[in-house]
Enzyme design. Structure first.
Site, PDB file in Angstrom:
ATOM      1  N   SER A  83       0.831  -1.198   0.000  1.00 55.17           N
ATOM      2  CA  SER A  83       0.000   0.000   0.000  1.00 55.17           C
ATOM      3  C   SER A  83       0.872   1.257   0.000  1.00 55.17           C
ATOM      4  O   SER A  83       1.625   1.487  -0.943  1.00 55.17           O
ATOM      5  CB  SER A  83      -0.968  -0.032   1.190  1.00 55.17           C
ATOM      6  OG  SER A  83      -1.953   0.955   1.072  1.00 55.17           O
ATOM      7  N   ASP A 134     -10.171  -3.898  -4.773  1.00 56.68           N
ATOM      8  CA  ASP A 134      -9.311  -2.865  -4.184  1.00 56.68           C
ATOM      9  C   ASP A 134      -9.415  -1.593  -5.015  1.00 56.68           C
ATOM     10  O   ASP A 134      -9.167  -1.619  -6.225  1.00 56.68           O
ATOM     11  CB  ASP A 134      -7.861  -3.363  -4.168  1.00 56.68           C
ATOM     12  CG  ASP A 134      -6.888  -2.371  -3.564  1.00 56.68           C
ATOM     13  OD1 ASP A 134      -7.313  -1.295  -3.093  1.00 56.68           O
ATOM     14  OD2 ASP A 134      -5.678  -2.675  -3.557  1.00 56.68           O
ATOM     15  N   HIS A 194      -8.359  -4.746  -0.144  1.00 58.44           N
ATOM     16  CA  HIS A 194      -7.123  -4.037   0.172  1.00 58.44           C
ATOM     17  C   HIS A 194      -6.784  -4.240   1.648  1.00 58.44           C
ATOM     18  O   HIS A 194      -7.654  -4.244   2.505  1.00 58.44           O
ATOM     19  CB  HIS A 194      -7.295  -2.541  -0.114  1.00 58.44           C
ATOM     20  CG  HIS A 194      -6.040  -1.742   0.054  1.00 58.44           C
ATOM     21  ND1 HIS A 194      -5.148  -1.531  -0.966  1.00 58.44           N
ATOM     22  CD2 HIS A 194      -5.521  -1.104   1.148  1.00 58.44           C
ATOM     23  CE1 HIS A 194      -4.153  -0.788  -0.526  1.00 58.44           C
ATOM     24  NE2 HIS A 194      -4.348  -0.535   0.756  1.00 58.44           N
TER      25      HIS A 194
END
Length: 357
Positions: free
Chosen positions: A183, A278, A308
């Site tokens: 991320s 996501d 996610h």
């Protein structure tokens, strides 16, 4: 007696019907307008408190961070666990039970650029070191809103340079270095790799492992942001995190949005992992395509039905995390194999030269 048997039969039938109804409800819970979630993803999405505040504030972010620090996790023992104090931040080192010198995995944690080194990261990197046999070096880089861009980028790049100059003293092998990030950490790993290339140091990075990376902070060209809006993350939250982290800087700067770089040549090979449901999904796919177009060796693995943020949540997404670590370990073993082959060729060349009259 007959009335008791009849009552028990009625209760058994009712329990059977309730069980079937519950199973059907769980099954149907997985289906969305965009496809099928895994069961655990569906349950998390159904019951997780992900409603947006009317107005996101920095106080919300700080409160979330504080709440994360109150969580507790079982910590695997490692052969050695050290913290190095650098001038502006700390670096955590996790060593597995293996003979050195150890290959080095520099891991940049995720968390929207506002989570610092929370307990979940501690648990995950211990497990990662043990399962891969690599030394994990993880910076507790400075985060927003207290420290907006470029604090995190500078800290993460300084970690890479610190490894080059100092990790040998910790029984680390500077000829085998991989950058890992999920991320926000994937953003930072990509940025560090590009900056290392600019400064002539990318040859020291054997591989980059980017897990659903946030590589385009402009959020302008990613249909998945609209498609999966509200799947744990909302478009409102993403834009607020973007503004908080950038701190007024132009998000078109490749050090904020590495996908907007104009040059993807001479970068290390990349393993890129995406989660199907996501909002950042399409950013990762686009970044991988740009690397591939520039001749960079790439590998892609999509986790179908996943949300996610699953990486690191071992207590909930156990099977998926073990699969991710097996995939990473396979990639890391290839890195070690390439380095071993290079050393053998170098040794044989030296022997041939020595035999020449």
């Amino acid at each position: 007696m007959n009335s008791v048997k009849k009552l028990l039969r009625v209760l058994a039938d009712a329990l059977f019907i309730i069980t079937l109804a519950f199973a059907a409800w769980l099954y149907n819970l997985q289906f969305t307008p965009h496809g099928r979630l895994t069961l655990r993803s569906a349950i998390l999405l159904r019951f997780f408190d992900h409603a947006d505040p009317d107005q996101w504030t920095t106080q919300h972010l700080i409160a979330n961070r504080q709440r994360a620090h109150r969580e507790t996790f079982d910590l695997e023992p490692v052969a050695d666990r050290r913290t190095i104090e650098l001038p502006r931040f700390r670096v955590h080192i996790y060593k597995p039970e293996a003979k050195g010198p150890l290959p080095v995995l520099i891991a940049y944690h995720g968390g929207g650029f506002y989570f610092d080194f929370i307990p979940m990261a501690e648990a995950y990197y211990r497990h990662l070191a043990n399962q891969t046999g690599w030394m994990v070096v993880a910076p507790d880089y400075r985060v927003a809103p207290e420290h907006p861009y470029p604090a995190a980028v500078n800290d993460c790049y300084d970690t890479f340079k610190w490894v080059l100059g100092n990790i040998a003293a910790e029984q680390g092998d500077t000829s085998r270095i991989v950058l890992w990030g999920d991320s926000a950490g994937g953003n930072l790993a990509a940025v560090v790799t590009q900056r290392a290339r600019t400064e002539g140091l990318s040859g020291h990075i054997d591989q980059q492992v980017l897990i659903y990376p946030a590589v385009d902070m402009t959020c302008e060209k990613s249909p998945s942001i609209q498609k999966y809006n509200g799947y744990l993350m909302s478009e409102t939250l993403l834009r607020f995190l973007q503004q908080t982290y950038a701190g007024g800087a132009d998000c078109r700067n490749p050090e904020l949005s590495p996908s907007l770089s104009t040059d993807f040549r001479n970068l290390p090979p990349c393993l890129l992992v995406t989660a199907e449901f996501d909002p950042l999904h399409d950013q990762g796919i686009e970044y991988l395509a740009k690397l591939k177009k520039s001749g960079i060796a790439t590998q892609h693995r999509e986790f179908r039905g996943m949300l996610h943020g699953f990486a690191g949540a071992m207590h909930y997404f156990t099977d998926e995390n073990e699969e991710l670590i097996r995939l990473a370990a396979h990639t890391l073993n290839r890195v070690s194999g390439r380095e071993l082959a290079r050393r053998q060729i170098k040794r044989r060349s030296s022997e041939l030269i020595a035999k020449q009259p």
